[in-house]
Design an enzyme around this catalytic site. Structure first.
Site, PDB file in Angstrom:
ATOM      1  N   LYS A 151       0.867  -0.645  -0.609  1.00  0.00           N
ATOM      2  CA  LYS A 151       0.226  -0.196  -0.082  1.00  0.00           C
ATOM      3  C   LYS A 151       1.230   1.201  -0.093  1.00  0.00           C
ATOM      4  CE  LYS A 151      -3.586   2.628   3.013  1.00  0.00           C
ATOM      5  NZ  LYS A 151      -4.615   2.613   3.839  1.00  0.00           N
TER       6      LYS A 151
HETATM    7  C1  5RP Z   1      -2.229   4.600   7.278  1.00  0.00           C
HETATM    8  C2  5RP Z   1      -3.051   3.749   6.489  1.00  0.00           C
HETATM    9  C3  5RP Z   1      -4.867   3.924   6.839  1.00  0.00           C
HETATM   10  O1  5RP Z   1      -5.585   2.693   6.182  1.00  0.00           O
HETATM   11  C4  5RP Z   1      -4.879   5.189   5.359  1.00  0.00           C
HETATM   12  O2  5RP Z   1      -3.903   5.952   4.751  1.00  0.00           O
HETATM   13  C5  5RP Z   1      -5.614   5.815   5.645  1.00  0.00           C
HETATM   14  O3  5RP Z   1      -6.567   6.290   4.583  1.00  0.00           O
HETATM   15  P1  5RP Z   1      -6.955   7.493   4.006  1.00  0.00           P
HETATM   16  O4  5RP Z   1      -5.132   8.264   3.944  1.00  0.00           O
HETATM   17  O5  5RP Z   1      -7.688   7.189   2.533  1.00  0.00           O
HETATM   18  O6  5RP Z   1      -7.272   8.319   4.940  1.00  0.00           O
HETATM   19  O7  5RP Z   1      -2.325   3.175   6.380  1.00  0.00           O
HETATM   20  O8  5RP Z   1      -1.520   4.471   7.379  1.00  0.00           O
END
Ligand code: 5RP
Length: 293
Positions: free
Chosen positions: A205
């Protein structure tokens, strides 16, 4: 011994050439895995489109109660039909997600800092492998902090999780964190995504950035893109569209869904891009229509 200086710059990404060694299984880089790992990955990545819509609601693990996530028990059932994967903490999943839900689970397994810390880069493995098995997790999400103070311990957390995951057949998702001091350049993301994949992460991710196609090309496992801070809906859909067009196999979106004025319409619009080939413009039109119903 590895040299840090004077290395040649990598440039032969062959972004137009499909990934080799695919061998039939639809998830990039996973063809040699065992049946159980593949089953979990197939729960996450739709075998037809090859892509996934992950809904991230794990923010509470360091932010506490977050705008839009005050009542997970009310929000999750509303969004369930429109997403493929629920990404949350074990506390949120056990208390607020109906166990009969048939969606894949990305379980947040590291924690250790909070909004009260200046440096968020120090975490530990908070959920042991036995509990990930009990939760029937389809992947374990580990935060990593390449280039930050907590790099060593976070890569140790990642490696330990990957080792346990291979032992019991559960994939690991390496999450690339960006902090105050960490750059958000393609140079940084190329380094971080490849590093995590080489350590054995099955999914990465990360964030969208320029030259994203090259980052995807050089990463031998699927990349899902984080949404980041709330944007106007049309801009968030453009981010989703660019990510998918340039090779991401999904979005892992939180605030741009749950802080939208119409979370269910937004989740559906993202799904149209991810699974049905909509452009950002078509998806925004869909969002506008769906939010008036
Ligand atoms: C933090 C994460 C979170 O799940 C993610 O970033 C949250 O989602 P968004 O940024 O779209 O609100 O992995 O590192």
């Amino acid at each position: 011994m590895a040299d840090k200086d004077g290395n040649k710059i990598a440039k032969d990404y062959h972004v137009e050439v499909p990934f080799a060694n695919q061998g039939g299984f639809h998830v990039k880089g996973s063809n040699s895995l065992d049946w159980g790992m593949k089953k979990h990955l197939a729960n996450i990545f739709d075998p037809k489109s090859g892509n996934t819509v992950m809904f991230a609601f794990d923010h509470g693990y360091f932010m506490g109660s977050t705008a839009g996530l005050e009542r997970l028990d009310l929000l999750i059932p509303e969004l369930l039909p429109y997403v493929d994967v629920l990404m949350g903490t074990r506390g949120a999943l056990r208390t607020c997600v109906p166990p009969e839900c048939r969606k894949a689970i990305a379980l947040r397994t590291t924690s250790g800092s909070s909004m009260l810390n200046d440096d968020l880069s120090h975490e530990v493995i908070a959920v042991d492998i036995e509990d990930s098995i009990r939760m029937n997790a389809d992947c374990m999400a580990v935060q990593t902090f390449v280039g930050a103070d907590g790099q060593l311990s976070s890569l140790d957390n990642l490696s330990r999780t990957i080792n346990a995951g291979f032992r019991y057949g559960i994939p690991t998702m390496g999450v690339v964190a960006v902090g105050k001091q960490m750059e958000r350049t393609d140079r940084f993301f190329k380094l971080a995504t490849r590093l995590l994949a080489e350590l054995g992460a099955n999914i990465i991710k990360t964030y969208y950035c320029e030259n994203f196609e090259e980052i995807v090309s050089a990463c031998p496992v699927p990349i899902v893109v984080a949404g980041g801070k709330k944007l106007p809906e049309d801009e968030a859909l453009t981010l989703a569209y660019r990510s998918i067009s340039e090779g991401a196999r999904g979005l892992d979106m939180g605030r741009n869904i749950f802080q939208s004025e119409h979370p269910a319409a937004m989740a559906q619009a993202v799904g149209k891009i991810v699974h049905h080939g909509f452009t950002d413009k078509q998806a925004f039109e869909f969002y506008q229509d769906a939010s008036h119903q």
